[in-house]
Design an enzyme around this catalytic site. Structure first.
Site, PDB file in Angstrom:
ATOM      1  N   GLU A  21     -29.025   6.037  14.420  1.00 36.70           N
ATOM      2  CA  GLU A  21     -29.515   7.159  15.096  1.00 36.70           C
ATOM      3  C   GLU A  21     -29.261   7.498  16.603  1.00 36.70           C
ATOM      4  OE1 GLU A  21     -34.034   7.041  15.472  1.00 36.70           O
ATOM      5  OE2 GLU A  21     -33.564   4.656  14.855  1.00 36.70           O
ATOM      6  N   GLU A  75       9.496  -5.875  -6.119  1.00 34.29           N
ATOM      7  CA  GLU A  75       8.601  -6.346  -5.321  1.00 34.29           C
ATOM      8  C   GLU A  75       9.021  -8.053  -5.250  1.00 34.29           C
ATOM      9  OE1 GLU A  75       6.017  -6.125  -2.763  1.00 34.29           O
ATOM     10  OE2 GLU A  75       6.602  -8.236  -2.751  1.00 34.29           O
ATOM     11  N   GLU A  78     -10.631 -11.692  14.883  1.00 37.38           N
ATOM     12  CA  GLU A  78     -11.234 -11.594  13.519  1.00 37.38           C
ATOM     13  C   GLU A  78     -11.205 -13.152  13.035  1.00 37.38           C
ATOM     14  OE1 GLU A  78     -10.389  -7.032  11.960  1.00 37.38           O
ATOM     15  OE2 GLU A  78      -9.227  -8.627  10.900  1.00 37.38           O
ATOM     16  N   TYR A 109      -5.986  -8.092  17.034  1.00 38.22           N
ATOM     17  CA  TYR A 109      -6.909  -7.856  15.653  1.00 38.22           C
ATOM     18  C   TYR A 109      -7.025  -9.451  15.046  1.00 38.22           C
ATOM     19  CZ  TYR A 109      -6.398  -2.587  15.425  1.00 38.22           C
ATOM     20  OH  TYR A 109      -6.323  -1.323  15.776  1.00 38.22           O
ATOM     21  N   HIS A 155     -34.497   7.738  11.325  1.00 37.62           N
ATOM     22  CA  HIS A 155     -35.336   6.741  11.934  1.00 37.62           C
ATOM     23  C   HIS A 155     -35.820   5.843  10.766  1.00 37.62           C
ATOM     24  CE1 HIS A 155     -37.372   4.796  14.990  1.00 37.62           C
ATOM     25  NE2 HIS A 155     -38.372   4.902  14.428  1.00 37.62           N
ATOM     26  N   CYS A 178      -6.162  -7.097   4.837  1.00 39.29           N
ATOM     27  CA  CYS A 178      -7.668  -6.547   4.921  1.00 39.29           C
ATOM     28  C   CYS A 178      -8.700  -6.864   3.961  1.00 39.29           C
ATOM     29  CB  CYS A 178      -7.313  -5.269   4.598  1.00 39.29           C
ATOM     30  SG  CYS A 178      -5.864  -4.326   5.405  1.00 39.29           S
ATOM     31  N   SER A 218       0.741  -1.299   0.110  1.00 40.44           N
ATOM     32  CA  SER A 218       0.088  -0.099  -0.138  1.00 40.44           C
ATOM     33  C   SER A 218       1.114   1.172  -0.131  1.00 40.44           C
ATOM     34  CB  SER A 218      -0.823   0.102   1.226  1.00 40.44           C
ATOM     35  OG  SER A 218      -1.611  -1.031   1.254  1.00 40.44           O
ATOM     36  N   THR A 223       0.693  -6.598   1.913  1.00 45.62           N
ATOM     37  CA  THR A 223      -0.173  -7.636   3.026  1.00 45.62           C
ATOM     38  C   THR A 223      -1.868  -7.354   2.763  1.00 45.62           C
ATOM     39  OG1 THR A 223       1.581  -7.779   4.355  1.00 45.62           O
ATOM     40  CG2 THR A 223      -0.467  -8.147   5.538  1.00 45.62           C
ATOM     41  N   CYS A 224      -2.034  -5.998   2.810  1.00 48.12           N
ATOM     42  CA  CYS A 224      -3.561  -5.592   2.564  1.00 48.12           C
ATOM     43  C   CYS A 224      -4.224  -6.445   1.645  1.00 48.12           C
ATOM     44  CB  CYS A 224      -3.587  -4.119   2.816  1.00 48.12           C
ATOM     45  SG  CYS A 224      -5.579  -3.799   2.617  1.00 48.12           S
ATOM     46  N   LYS A 244      -9.416 -10.923   4.097  1.00 47.70           N
ATOM     47  CA  LYS A 244      -9.924 -11.281   5.383  1.00 47.70           C
ATOM     48  C   LYS A 244     -11.506 -10.708   5.161  1.00 47.70           C
ATOM     49  CE  LYS A 244     -10.424  -7.962   7.810  1.00 47.70           C
ATOM     50  NZ  LYS A 244      -9.525  -7.616   8.749  1.00 47.70           N
ATOM     51  N   ALA A 261     -11.174  -0.405  13.305  1.00 48.49           N
ATOM     52  CA  ALA A 261     -12.123  -1.209  13.648  1.00 48.49           C
ATOM     53  C   ALA A 261     -11.650  -2.808  13.616  1.00 48.49           C
ATOM     54  CB  ALA A 261     -13.175  -1.204  12.369  1.00 48.49           C
TER      55      ALA A 261
END
Ligand code: NDP
Length: 447
Positions: free
Chosen positions: A441, A35, A182, A178, A436, A48, A15, A42-43, A51, A341
């Site tokens: 909310e 590379e 997960e 994490y 709503h 990420c 990234s 990794t992501c 996953k 998160a």
């Protein structure tokens, strides 16, 4: 005309490296990137993205379980791990292609081989070729860190978990971060018997304690077996199974053992000692706020610097580096109030200070909460409750942090993070009319 083969040579096409390459090239620099594995890092390749697809795949179990309450009869529903795995891997291939296109469309030359540093302006490729560059950027990411114990070679890490030939019937996960939470959640939802071995009585350090407690409560209700203050002493093969010895009780029998005990900076064997690039004790490359190392011509971004191990942070660091060195816009990035998160089921998310942090730093703090049963769960016999918390400075009313667990909480928190970053007050939320019916909310109705 530069005296070097390239203005910029980037080691690592993850990234941070890809963003830095693209931006530097768009500023007119002649760029190459090496590379040794797959483009995307990794992501994209083993983090990420795949996953999150496994998370989506595993969420069907719950959705299908509730479907009858909503009038749907689903007969003969079965799960095929190989189908999910192939779908995920195909998407990883697609994304890798897109990353490759980004590099080629910006005329970034790609070397699909390992590169090491031979001098302040010199890189040696695995093929033996040596190239020179005005600036070198190290963006080699991190690598799973596996504790020493007999039989650790029988275990897998997040590198291998996406490639399993079969869904394990039973899985032991070591760690409480994490990745551990997960994958415990993904495999539990898919019907695997999951045990988590954690060395302390705390998981997800850094997240709000009350939110983590709610996550643990739900995870246990869903059948994940947590063994706290426990460590793996030995793993041995027993026929088709593995025996996990913890020293405190009978060994746990499992098909697979996933080690998720952190990731270490990928700085070994890069030749950094040749150029005096200083490392921290854990191998992290030390950089200043402009991503510059102790060797003037060498910079580093992303997980290899072990600042904040999150993809969007690596991307920002790579972008800021390229703007600073090649775009005539020397700038740093702001590490305050980074939202994050954990994609458990349900997921949890947070931004800003936890209640504990705020109480230790501010005199008076007010905490507003909503402990509610998400509407989606009301229609079924699902008893899991969401929990939202807002931490507010009592004097100014300014929001110091927002933390939540519940369905879609990362989606909701990303927007709430804008308010925290902007320094809004609780009053601004109170002044906003609720949308709503929604879960979000609850954020404007906090008491
Ligand atoms: P984390 O740093 O999140 O957690 C590591 C866990 O392993 C902690 O519970 C830690 O315990 C434990 N641990 C560390 N060393 C040992 C040891 N020697 N023996 C036993 N337990 C040990 O690491 P992860 O591997 O889960 O993830 C790596 C990084 O990847 C994360 O920091 C995160 O930044 C990133 N990531 C982000 C995700 C996301 O944004 N959703 C998803 C996945 C990864 P203790 O708490 O006691 O130190």
């Amino acid at each position: 005309m530069s005296d070097y083969d390239y203005d910029l040579f980037v080691i690592g096409a993850g990234s941070g490296g890809v963003r830095a390459s693209r931006i530097a090239a768009s500023h007119g620099a002649k760029v190459a990137v090496a590379e040794e594995y797959r483009i995307g890092g990794t992501c994209v390749i083993r983090g990420c993205v795949p996953k999150k697809m496994l998370v989506y795949g595993s969420m069907f179990a719950e959705e299908l379980g509730h479907a009858d309450k909503y009038g749907w009869t689903i007969e003969g529903a079965t799960f095929d791990w190989n189908a999910l795995r192939s779908f995920v891997m195909a998407d990883v291939d697609r994304l890798e292609g897109l990353y490759g296109n980004t590099l080629s469309s910006h005329e970034v030359e790609l070397f699909r081989e390992r590169a090491t540093i031979a001098g302040p302006h010199e890189v040696t490729l695995a093929s033996g070729k040596t190239v020179s560059a005005g600036t070198i950027l190290i963006a080699t990411g991190g690598w799973p860190s596996v504790p020493e114990f007999p039989g650790n070679d029988l275990c897998i890490t997040s590198n291998e978990v996406f490639h399993l030939e079969q869904q394990p019937k039973s899985l032991v996960v070591q760690g409480g971060g994490y990745i551990a939470m997960e994958f415990a959640s993904i495999f539990n939802a898919l019907g695997t018997e999951v045990s988590v071995i954690n060395r302390s009585d705390k998981v997800l350090r850094g997240y709000d304690v009350q939110i983590v407690e709610r996550m643990l409560h739900i995870a246990m209700e869903r059948g994940i077996d947590f063994r706290m203050s426990c460590e793996i002493e030995k793993v041995e093969r027993d026929g088709d199974c593995l025996l996990v010895h913890t020293g405190t009780e009978n060994p746990i029998r499992a098909d697979q053992v996933l080690i998720a005990t952190g990731r270490k900076p990928n700085s070994e064997g890069l030749g950094l000692e040749n150029v005096g690039v200083e490392l921290a004790g854990n191998g992290a490359i030390k950089v200043d706020e402009y991503n510059q190392t102790s060797c003037e011509s060498i910079y580093a971004v992303g997980d290899v610097t072990d600042r904040v191990q999150l993809t969007p942070v690596a991307i920002r660091e790579g972008h800021a580096f390229a703007d600073s060195v090649f775009g005539g816009n020397k700038r740093t990035i702001d590490y305050d109030n980074i939202p994050s998160a954990v994609f458990t089921q349900p997921p949890l998310a947070g931004v800003g200070m936890t209640e504990t942090e705020a109480r230790s730093q501010y005199g008076g703090v007010k905490v507003y909460t909503s402990d509610f049963r998400p509407m989606k769960n009301l229609f079924s016999d699902h008893v899991e409750r969401g929990l939202y918390k807002m931490i507010v400075d009592d004097t100014s009313g300014k929001i110091l942090g927002i933390h939540m667990i519940g369905p879609e909480s990362p989606e909701i928190l990303q927007v709430a993070a804008v308010a925290v970053k902007a320094g809004l007050t609780k009053q601004a939320f109170d002044d906003t009319v609720a949308l709503h019916p929604s879960m979000a909310e609850e954020l404007v109705l906090l008491k």
